[in-house]
Design an enzyme around this catalytic site. Structure first.
Site, PDB file in Angstrom:
ATOM      1  CG  ASP A  11      -1.719  -1.176   1.594  1.00 56.95           C
ATOM      2  OD1 ASP A  11      -2.112  -1.698   0.349  1.00 56.95           O
ATOM      3  OD2 ASP A  11      -2.139  -1.468   2.410  1.00 56.95           O
ATOM      4  CD  GLU A  47      -9.114  -2.604  -0.942  1.00 56.79           C
ATOM      5  OE1 GLU A  47      -9.531  -2.574   0.264  1.00 56.79           O
ATOM      6  OE2 GLU A  47      -8.215  -3.255  -1.644  1.00 56.79           O
TER       7      GLU A  47
HETATM    8  O1  FUB Z   1      -3.560  -3.247   3.555  1.00 60.32           O
HETATM    9  C1  FUB Z   1      -4.601  -3.359   4.170  1.00 60.32           C
HETATM   10  C2  FUB Z   1      -5.699  -3.124   2.919  1.00 60.32           C
HETATM   11  O2  FUB Z   1      -5.338  -3.866   1.990  1.00 60.32           O
HETATM   12  C3  FUB Z   1      -5.482  -1.669   2.216  1.00 60.32           C
HETATM   13  O3  FUB Z   1      -5.945  -0.716   3.279  1.00 60.32           O
HETATM   14  C4  FUB Z   1      -6.369  -1.920   1.069  1.00 60.32           C
HETATM   15  O4  FUB Z   1      -6.271  -0.669   0.250  1.00 60.32           O
HETATM   16  C5  FUB Z   1      -5.756  -3.073   0.741  1.00 60.32           C
HETATM   17  O5  FUB Z   1      -4.628  -2.968  -0.079  1.00 60.32           O
END
Ligand code: FUB
Length: 324
Positions: free
Chosen positions: A16, A224
């Site tokens: 991330d 996301e």
């Molecule tokens: O790393 C945990 C979660 O997985 C992140 O917040 C999301 O964007 C995904 O990559």
């Protein structure tokens, strides 16, 4: 031009990436993956991260990567429950503000702020999360004198538990023909510690219909991992499509949008999640992201990568293969 991706931190699991240029250097703010032994599920319980490191470098494809060590730990956050997910950092007047999602002791995600005097930290957390904050994946973008925070994530990211910035009694995921649930954007207060207004939905329009993308458009709609960058006078909002595992983008003419869907930047990588940052450095554009190749495909153990990114003459981002 070297288009081959580079793994940046081969001896640890980092994911991330949020990436910025501060004082002429690249700073990377990733999640720090670890083996927790928690079984994989749709809530993302297996992403049980406990601290953040910061990395810096001054030659993206070849330079030495400096690990500044642990800069914030879950044990030092007064309101902490569990799970430090994707963070971001912004600078204002020589101070650095880290925005991080974390579950409180009731297992509800909020966004907290931690402050440092240097981009490499260490960061000190504020006693409470931002008032009214919810969900995950904050990405902060500076435009002129204002900072905007994009945030939100479906499923384990809990965005479906909110409507009009209020918690719902029952989570609601839109049926196929309704407009898809989307990210939120909000301007930050002058002191960088709170939201200056009510968050607004980041509307992504289908170029063919002129209408917001629908829930059934899951090859294109937001899930996301918001990121914003500006090139010329165009605002590029990019994000992960989650269950279809792509990084896509949409373009607008101001930070709030609406944005018109353009296409895919990165096809699926090895691993369930895909998450990125786009940054210009020394006249070149780069895509920072992660995959799970080094861990043998374990979705919760991801590795940081970078590769060059290019645009065509009309400002469209050239799609890349996540399996490269
Ligand atoms: O790393 C945990 C979660 O997985 C992140 O917040 C999301 O964007 C995904 O990559």
């Amino acid at each position: 031009m070297d288009k081959k991706p580079r793994y940046l931190v081969p001896d640890d699991y980092m994911a991330d990436p949020a990436v910025h240029v501060f004082n002429g250097k690249i700073y990377i703010y990733p999640s720090h993956d670890r083996e927790s032994g928690i079984e994989e599920n749709d809530n993302g319980d297996h992403f049980d991260m406990k601290d953040y490191h910061v990395f810096s470098l001054d030659d993206v494809m070849n330079g030495e990567v400096c690990d500044h060590g642990v800069v914030l730990s879950v044990d030092d956050i007064p309101w902490a429950g569990r799970q430090l997910w994707d963070c971001d950092v912004a600078e204002k007047n020589g101070r650095y503000y880290m925005y991080f999602p974390l579950k409180d002791r009731n297992d509800v995600f909020h966004i907290g702020v931690a402050i440092a005097d240097r981009p490499e930290g260490p960061f000190t957390a504020q006693p409470d999360p931002m008032r009214g904050s919810y969900s995950i994946d904050p990405a902060v973008f500076k435009d002129g004198e204002s900072h905007y925070m994009y945030f939100g994530g479906l499923w384990g990211g809990q965005l479906q538990r909110y409507r009009d910035n209020k918690a719902l009694e029952n989570p609601y995921l839109q049926p196929d023909d309704e407009p898809a649930l989307t990210a939120r954007v909000v301007r930050l207060s002058d002191d960088m510690l709170q939201m200056a207004e009510e968050p607004r939905p980041v509307v992504i329009l289908d170029p063919e219909t002129g209408q917001p993308l629908k829930a059934k458009d899951n090859e294109k709609r937001f899930f996301e991992a918001s990121w914003m960058h500006k090139r010329g006078d165009r605002y590029y909002f990019s994000y992960s499509t989650g269950d279809t595992h792509r990084i896509c983008y949409a373009v607008g003419d101001n930070p709030y949008g609406p944005f018109v869907y353009q296409g895919c930047i990165l096809s699926p990588v090895v691993g369930w999640t895909t998450h990125h940052a786009i940054v210009e450095y020394k006249g070149e554009w780069y895509l920072f992201y992660h995959d799970s190749v080094p861990s043998g495909g374990k979705t919760w153990l991801r590795s940081l990568k970078v590769r060059r990114l290019s645009y065509d003459d009309e400002g469209r981002i050239m799609e890349m293969d996540g399996m490269d």
